[in-house]
Scaffold this active site. Sequence first.
Site, PDB file in Angstrom:
ATOM      1  NE  ARG A  16       9.702   5.031  -9.668  1.00  0.00           N
ATOM      2  CZ  ARG A  16       9.494   3.975 -10.438  1.00  0.00           C
ATOM      3  NH1 ARG A  16       9.574   4.078 -11.745  1.00  0.00           N
ATOM      4  NH2 ARG A  16       9.183   2.813  -9.902  1.00  0.00           N
ATOM      5  CB  THR A  84       7.549  -8.256  -4.913  1.00  0.00           C
ATOM      6  OG1 THR A  84       8.561  -8.867  -5.729  1.00  0.00           O
ATOM      7  CG2 THR A  84       7.290  -6.854  -5.438  1.00  0.00           C
ATOM      8  CD  GLU A 160      11.583  -7.813 -11.948  1.00  0.00           C
ATOM      9  OE1 GLU A 160      11.213  -6.632 -12.054  1.00  0.00           O
ATOM     10  OE2 GLU A 160      10.809  -8.763 -12.136  1.00  0.00           O
ATOM     11  CG  ASN A 175       5.314 -10.326 -13.688  1.00  0.00           C
ATOM     12  OD1 ASN A 175       4.179 -10.765 -13.614  1.00  0.00           O
ATOM     13  ND2 ASN A 175       6.085 -10.113 -12.622  1.00  0.00           N
ATOM     14  NE  ARG A 339     -20.447  27.145   5.814  1.00  0.00           N
ATOM     15  CZ  ARG A 339     -20.263  28.029   6.805  1.00  0.00           C
ATOM     16  NH1 ARG A 339     -20.699  29.273   6.673  1.00  0.00           N
ATOM     17  NH2 ARG A 339     -19.663  27.660   7.909  1.00  0.00           N
ATOM     18  CE1 TYR A 372     -24.047  31.907   7.020  1.00  0.00           C
ATOM     19  CE2 TYR A 372     -24.608  33.467   8.756  1.00  0.00           C
ATOM     20  CZ  TYR A 372     -24.113  32.237   8.364  1.00  0.00           C
ATOM     21  OH  TYR A 372     -23.685  31.336   9.300  1.00  0.00           O
ATOM     22  CB  ALA A 386     -32.853  40.643  -1.875  1.00  0.00           C
TER      23      ALA A 386
HETATM   24  C1  UD1 Z   1       7.278  -5.627 -10.274  1.00  0.00           C
HETATM   25  C2  UD1 Z   1       7.711  -7.021 -10.788  1.00  0.00           C
HETATM   26  C3  UD1 Z   1       7.914  -6.956 -12.292  1.00  0.00           C
HETATM   27  C4  UD1 Z   1       6.656  -6.472 -12.982  1.00  0.00           C
HETATM   28  C5  UD1 Z   1       6.205  -5.132 -12.383  1.00  0.00           C
HETATM   29  C6  UD1 Z   1       4.842  -4.755 -12.906  1.00  0.00           C
HETATM   30  C7  UD1 Z   1       9.027  -8.115  -9.016  1.00  0.00           C
HETATM   31  C8  UD1 Z   1      10.395  -8.430  -8.545  1.00  0.00           C
HETATM   32  N1  UD1 Z   1       8.938  -7.400 -10.159  1.00  0.00           N
HETATM   33  O1  UD1 Z   1       8.353  -4.742 -10.464  1.00  0.00           O
HETATM   34  O2  UD1 Z   1       8.245  -8.241 -12.805  1.00  0.00           O
HETATM   35  O3  UD1 Z   1       6.848  -6.342 -14.362  1.00  0.00           O
HETATM   36  O4  UD1 Z   1       6.103  -5.211 -10.947  1.00  0.00           O
HETATM   37  O5  UD1 Z   1       4.432  -3.500 -12.442  1.00  0.00           O
HETATM   38  O6  UD1 Z   1       8.057  -8.514  -8.410  1.00  0.00           O
HETATM   39  N2  UD1 Z   1       6.167  -3.740  -2.509  1.00  0.00           N
HETATM   40  C9  UD1 Z   1       6.066  -4.031  -1.156  1.00  0.00           C
HETATM   41  N3  UD1 Z   1       7.180  -4.355  -0.476  1.00  0.00           N
HETATM   42  C10 UD1 Z   1       8.401  -4.428  -1.055  1.00  0.00           C
HETATM   43  C11 UD1 Z   1       8.499  -4.148  -2.434  1.00  0.00           C
HETATM   44  C12 UD1 Z   1       7.370  -3.808  -3.130  1.00  0.00           C
HETATM   45  O7  UD1 Z   1       4.990  -3.963  -0.588  1.00  0.00           O
HETATM   46  O8  UD1 Z   1       9.376  -4.755  -0.358  1.00  0.00           O
HETATM   47  C13 UD1 Z   1       4.953  -3.374  -3.245  1.00  0.00           C
HETATM   48  C14 UD1 Z   1       5.010  -1.957  -3.752  1.00  0.00           C
HETATM   49  O9  UD1 Z   1       4.459  -1.053  -2.816  1.00  0.00           O
HETATM   50  C15 UD1 Z   1       4.185  -2.054  -5.020  1.00  0.00           C
HETATM   51  C16 UD1 Z   1       4.384  -3.487  -5.498  1.00  0.00           C
HETATM   52  O10 UD1 Z   1       4.862  -4.200  -4.387  1.00  0.00           O
HETATM   53  O11 UD1 Z   1       2.807  -1.860  -4.771  1.00  0.00           O
HETATM   54  C17 UD1 Z   1       5.362  -3.596  -6.663  1.00  0.00           C
HETATM   55  O12 UD1 Z   1       6.646  -3.176  -6.271  1.00  0.00           O
HETATM   56  P1  UD1 Z   1       7.603  -2.380  -7.241  1.00  0.00           P
HETATM   57  O13 UD1 Z   1       8.845  -2.086  -6.518  1.00  0.00           O
HETATM   58  O14 UD1 Z   1       6.860  -1.251  -7.855  1.00  0.00           O
HETATM   59  O15 UD1 Z   1       7.913  -3.510  -8.351  1.00  0.00           O
HETATM   60  P2  UD1 Z   1       8.434  -3.252  -9.808  1.00  0.00           P
HETATM   61  O16 UD1 Z   1       9.862  -2.913  -9.784  1.00  0.00           O
HETATM   62  O17 UD1 Z   1       7.523  -2.354 -10.519  1.00  0.00           O
HETATM   63 CA    CA Z   2       5.948  -0.686  -9.929  1.00  0.00          CA
END
Ligand code: UD1
Ligand code: CA
Length: 463
Positions: A16, A84, A160, A175, A339, A372, A386
């Site tokens: 996004r 996650t 979720e 959460n 600079r 300058y 100047a």
């Molecule tokens: C997550 C939580 C949700 C919570 C919300 C809060 C889960 C399943 N859901 O949802 O309960 O309310 O955050 O903001 O955990 N990321 C990775 N690898 C991945 C997926 C995500 O590194 O495979 C990182 C993303 O870069 C990000 C963070 O994890 O920094 C959260 O991931 P995102 O997909 O934004 O989770 P949400 O759907 O917001």
């Molecule tokens: Ca998020």
Amino acid sequence: MRKCAAVVLAAGLGTRMKSKKAKVLHEVAGRPMGYFPVKAALASGASRIVVVVGHQGEIVAEKMRGLFPKADLRFATQDKQLGTGHAVLSAKKALAGFDGDVLVLYGDVPLLGAATLRAFRKYHAKEKATASVLSMYFDDPTGYGRVLRNPDGNVERIVEERDTDEDEKMIDEVNSGVGLFDKKVLFSALAKIGTNNDQGEYYLTDVIEILAKRKKKVAGWCHDEPVELMGINDRADLAVVAGVMRHWICLEWMKKGVTLTDPESTFIDEGIRIGNDTEIGPGVCLKGATRIGKGCLIEAGAHLTDAVLADEIHIKPYSVIEDGKIAKGAQIGPFARIRPGTQVGPISKVGNFVELKKVKTGRNTKISHLTYLGDAELGSNVNVGAGTITCNYDGVNKFKTIIKDGAFIGSDSQLVAPVTVGKGAYIGSGSTITKDVPAEALAVTRAPLFQKKGYAKKYRKKK
Ligand code: UD1
Ligand code: CA
């Protein structure tokens, strides 16, 4: 309290954001947003930090390493963003040899502070919980995972948004994504999670249900400062979060004894230093590694990047300084441009529409208007009139101009480098100096003046 390591999830691209750049690299207060959770985790006492990277992992890791050269910072790569839970699992190897609690943080939640994390760790210890989640109440919980508690108040499950039923949708405790887990239990539960959900992803939140079923205590700490838990999903969120951060930074400086005429329009990056009794006007931007001494006055619209100012310096409106060093009592501007590689000496004066590049001046030297100077070394008590220009570039190479103590450069002069103007020498106005001028000498190059009495009147009549 038990030992604690932190896992910062930063692998997502952040669709996004609509950007070529990984989300965690987008900046808040002059730092990539992923810097802040790492900083907070370290300040809350986490000893080892594992950053899970994926999109542009190399670049993210390099930036982070540069920002925390001394910390035990490790990187784990999550090649495919499968959720996650999968992301935390990717950190397993990097956590080898560590025993204790694992704090999970998101790389896109930069406002969460060390004080909150410390309180959360204390709560977790006091509750003797196997896992704890940091939750919050939102009037509009849309988009967040909902926290389901059992009758004794412990957390039973997190659902979720897209997997909720009508009743669960009504729950307004959500959460935050921040969790603290006993390491062994966390990884044994992560090995059990599946992808049976609307997104087909491995959810970290599914660990909670597994633990609850195993009769392990999952505590839920509801944070009363939800603004700290604001996550960044798009550029509108980025602006809101950056605005809050900016406001907090300004408040901190005001409390430390810096006057901000208009904090609303003042941009002070993370990591800047400002001495007390310094006054900062509206629209000022302080960036990079800028350091400002005590009792300075930085007037409206000044932009300082990697600038180092001693005490009692006056920067007049709309001056731009980039990688310049200004000594005590100097005055710069208005509308001056300093600079890189420039050092202005004590009580020296750089006036309006003056551009300096790689210039070093001594004490009490004045360069007051429309000038300058590039690749130049000026002594003390020099006066530059100047419209003076150092011609430092022949189209191929750059050359140096040296102006020794007490020299006087008349207005509208060009100094064709390489050239030296000796101590106390005097350059007549309008001169083009192509040869070294000895100390105390006068140098003038000027076409002879030609006058014809009454000629102008005659000429006008003829026309
Ligand atoms: C997550 C939580 C949700 C919570 C919300 C809060 C889960 C399943 N859901 O949802 O309960 O309310 O955050 O903001 O955990 N990321 C990775 N690898 C991945 C997926 C995500 O590194 O495979 C990182 C993303 O870069 C990000 C963070 O994890 O920094 C959260 O991931 P995102 O997909 O934004 O989770 P949400 O759907 O917001
Ligand atoms: Ca998020």
